[in-house]
Design a protein around this motif. Structure first.
Motif, mmCIF file in Angstrom:
data_model
loop_
_atom_site.group_PDB
_atom_site.id
_atom_site.type_symbol
_atom_site.label_atom_id
_atom_site.label_comp_id
_atom_site.label_asym_id
_atom_site.label_seq_id
_atom_site.Cartn_x
_atom_site.Cartn_y
_atom_site.Cartn_z
ATOM 1 N N SER A 109 -26.680 -62.226 3.719
ATOM 2 C CA SER A 109 -26.982 -61.474 2.504
ATOM 3 C C SER A 109 -25.750 -60.767 1.970
ATOM 4 O O SER A 109 -25.507 -60.733 0.763
ATOM 5 C CB SER A 109 -28.087 -60.447 2.782
ATOM 6 O OG SER A 109 -29.271 -61.080 3.176
ATOM 7 N N SER A 116 -41.920 -56.837 -4.817
ATOM 8 C CA SER A 116 -41.164 -55.789 -4.143
ATOM 9 C C SER A 116 -42.069 -55.136 -3.110
ATOM 10 O O SER A 116 -43.298 -55.139 -3.232
ATOM 11 C CB SER A 116 -40.644 -54.741 -5.133
ATOM 12 O OG SER A 116 -41.712 -54.111 -5.805
ATOM 13 N N ASN A 117 -41.452 -54.590 -2.081
ATOM 14 C CA ASN A 117 -42.192 -53.867 -1.056
ATOM 15 C C ASN A 117 -42.615 -52.518 -1.646
ATOM 16 O O ASN A 117 -41.766 -51.721 -2.031
ATOM 17 C CB ASN A 117 -41.297 -53.657 0.172
ATOM 18 C CG ASN A 117 -42.034 -53.003 1.331
ATOM 19 O OD1 ASN A 117 -42.978 -52.249 1.157
ATOM 20 N ND2 ASN A 117 -41.577 -53.295 2.546
ATOM 21 N N ASP A 177 -40.811 -49.543 -0.423
ATOM 22 C CA ASP A 177 -39.362 -49.499 -0.666
ATOM 23 C C ASP A 177 -39.062 -50.483 -1.788
ATOM 24 O O ASP A 177 -38.779 -51.652 -1.553
ATOM 25 C CB ASP A 177 -38.581 -49.869 0.595
ATOM 26 C CG ASP A 177 -37.088 -49.630 0.438
ATOM 27 O OD1 ASP A 177 -36.638 -49.426 -0.707
ATOM 28 O OD2 ASP A 177 -36.366 -49.636 1.446
ATOM 29 N N ARG A 184 -36.672 -51.054 -3.591
ATOM 30 C CA ARG A 184 -35.358 -51.695 -3.659
ATOM 31 C C ARG A 184 -35.374 -53.078 -3.029
ATOM 32 O O ARG A 184 -34.515 -53.911 -3.308
ATOM 33 C CB ARG A 184 -34.316 -50.810 -2.964
ATOM 34 C CG ARG A 184 -34.113 -49.454 -3.614
ATOM 35 C CD ARG A 184 -33.258 -48.579 -2.728
ATOM 36 N NE ARG A 184 -33.823 -48.475 -1.399
ATOM 37 C CZ ARG A 184 -33.157 -48.015 -0.336
ATOM 38 N NH1 ARG A 184 -31.902 -47.638 -0.468
ATOM 39 N NH2 ARG A 184 -33.738 -47.932 0.838
ATOM 40 N N LYS A 185 -36.359 -53.345 -2.174
ATOM 41 C CA LYS A 185 -36.475 -54.648 -1.531
ATOM 42 C C LYS A 185 -37.269 -55.564 -2.463
ATOM 43 O O LYS A 185 -38.476 -55.708 -2.353
ATOM 44 C CB LYS A 185 -37.154 -54.505 -0.174
ATOM 45 C CG LYS A 185 -36.363 -53.639 0.796
ATOM 46 C CD LYS A 185 -37.092 -53.495 2.123
ATOM 47 C CE LYS A 185 -36.318 -52.606 3.089
ATOM 48 N NZ LYS A 185 -37.018 -52.447 4.377
ATOM 49 N N LYS A 186 -36.539 -56.155 -3.402
ATOM 50 C CA LYS A 186 -37.145 -56.961 -4.450
ATOM 51 C C LYS A 186 -36.551 -58.359 -4.433
ATOM 52 O O LYS A 186 -35.356 -58.525 -4.217
ATOM 53 C CB LYS A 186 -36.879 -56.303 -5.811
ATOM 54 C CG LYS A 186 -37.477 -57.027 -6.989
ATOM 55 C CD LYS A 186 -37.152 -56.307 -8.285
ATOM 56 C CE LYS A 186 -35.676 -56.378 -8.598
ATOM 57 N NZ LYS A 186 -35.354 -55.819 -9.940
ATOM 58 N N TYR A 239 -36.643 -59.739 5.268
ATOM 59 C CA TYR A 239 -36.003 -59.133 4.100
ATOM 60 C C TYR A 239 -36.821 -57.965 3.557
ATOM 61 O O TYR A 239 -36.297 -56.870 3.332
ATOM 62 C CB TYR A 239 -35.808 -60.175 3.004
ATOM 63 C CG TYR A 239 -35.398 -59.579 1.683
ATOM 64 C CD1 TYR A 239 -34.098 -59.135 1.473
ATOM 65 C CD2 TYR A 239 -36.316 -59.428 0.648
ATOM 66 C CE1 TYR A 239 -33.716 -58.568 0.270
ATOM 67 C CE2 TYR A 239 -35.950 -58.864 -0.560
ATOM 68 C CZ TYR A 239 -34.655 -58.432 -0.746
ATOM 69 O OH TYR A 239 -34.293 -57.854 -1.931
ATOM 70 N N TYR A 240 -38.103 -58.186 3.327
ATOM 71 C CA TYR A 240 -38.933 -57.126 2.767
ATOM 72 C C TYR A 240 -39.136 -55.980 3.754
ATOM 73 O O TYR A 240 -39.308 -54.828 3.359
ATOM 74 C CB TYR A 240 -40.299 -57.674 2.346
ATOM 75 C CG TYR A 240 -40.260 -58.477 1.063
ATOM 76 C CD1 TYR A 240 -40.025 -57.863 -0.158
ATOM 77 C CD2 TYR A 240 -40.465 -59.851 1.073
ATOM 78 C CE1 TYR A 240 -39.994 -58.592 -1.339
ATOM 79 C CE2 TYR A 240 -40.443 -60.595 -0.100
ATOM 80 C CZ TYR A 240 -40.206 -59.954 -1.301
ATOM 81 O OH TYR A 240 -40.171 -60.684 -2.461
ATOM 82 N N SER A 291 -32.885 -50.008 3.613
ATOM 83 C CA SER A 291 -32.821 -51.463 3.664
ATOM 84 C C SER A 291 -31.442 -51.930 4.100
ATOM 85 O O SER A 291 -30.439 -51.501 3.544
ATOM 86 C CB SER A 291 -33.130 -52.045 2.280
ATOM 87 O OG SER A 291 -32.853 -53.423 2.268
ATOM 88 N N VAL A 344 -29.088 -54.643 -2.344
ATOM 89 C CA VAL A 344 -30.042 -54.539 -3.433
ATOM 90 C C VAL A 344 -29.274 -54.388 -4.728
ATOM 91 O O VAL A 344 -28.163 -53.886 -4.741
ATOM 92 C CB VAL A 344 -30.990 -53.334 -3.249
ATOM 93 C CG1 VAL A 344 -31.867 -53.521 -2.044
ATOM 94 C CG2 VAL A 344 -30.199 -52.032 -3.115
#
Length: 228
Positions: free
Chosen positions: A17, A67-68, A71, A73-75, A202-203, A216, A220
């Protein structure tokens, strides 16, 4: 032994990532303060059949993302259509009405005039709800056939969950000249694709709002923190 295997896998995902993130084009995101109004000129059409379509600029981008909820930001992009399976869709079925549903989002290159700095190219990011400008923009495109041949005024009102945006045409205005303007690659700089096999990691763990959320470890986009 299983824990070590899991840690090794996670470390590998993080390295992959980070490497991909380093290759991603950095976008300049349009951010408005509550009560702020700016003038925008769209640099891309919604549809390539528009009479004003410019092949060099291409079209704006509409993405379907998950997205989570614990959180945001985890998209990442929904992969149900491309891979036939999607962790976000699975979580939406497992936890209905908890925020896992896929959401449409519009990304567009725009020329911004905020009356305080020289006009600049930025990425406008909007949802598709009635709190966004998207429904009004689509309606205008349906009626006129183009969104690049006129200027708009966009205003933000409210903060947090009360944030809303409005858009109106600027009387007597014209579209922007693309000459000399560098547009952002929307797919590369605004969206994030995660293979299904890596999506659960990831999520991250889904937690209720009452529980703390860990940072995370994955990159992001800056846009994830923008309230539109």
């Amino acid at each position: 032994m299983g824990i070590l295997k899991g840690l090794n896998k996670l470390n590998s995902l993080i390295e992959q990532s980070e490497q991909k993130s380093g290759d991603r084009e950095k976008a300049r995101w349009l951010k408005l303060a509550a009560g702020q109004t700016v003038t925008l000129q769209f640099l891309q059409e919604i549809d390539d059949e528009s009479p004003e379509y410019n092949a060099k600029a291409g079209t704006l981008l509409v993405a379907t993302e998950h997205s989570n909820p614990s959180d945001f930001r985890k998209k990442a992009l929904c992969t149900l259509e491309s891979e036939g399976q999607c962790y976000g869709c699975e979580m939406a079925k497992k936890h209905p009405k908890k925020g896992w549903n896929a959401r449409g989002r519009l990304y567009a290159n725009v020329l911004v005039d905020d009356d305080s700095t020289p006009p600049y190219v930025a990425v406008l990011s909007q949802g598709i709800s009635d709190k966004s400008i998207t429904p009004s923009l689509v309606s205008f495109a349906n009626d006129s056939g183009s969104i690049t041949n006129i200027s708009f005024k966009v205003r933000r009102s409210g903060t947090g969950t009360a944030t809303g945006y409005s858009i109106m045409t600027k009387i007597g205005s014209a579209g922007a000249n693309l000459e000399g303007l560098d547009l952002f690659d929307l797919e590369k700089s605004c969206t994030w694709t995660v293979p299904y096999a890596d999506q659960k990691a990831y999520y991250g763990e889904y937690k209720d709002e009452s529980e703390l959320t860990e940072e995370s470890p994955f990159p992001v986009t800056e846009e994830a923190a923008v309230e539109w």
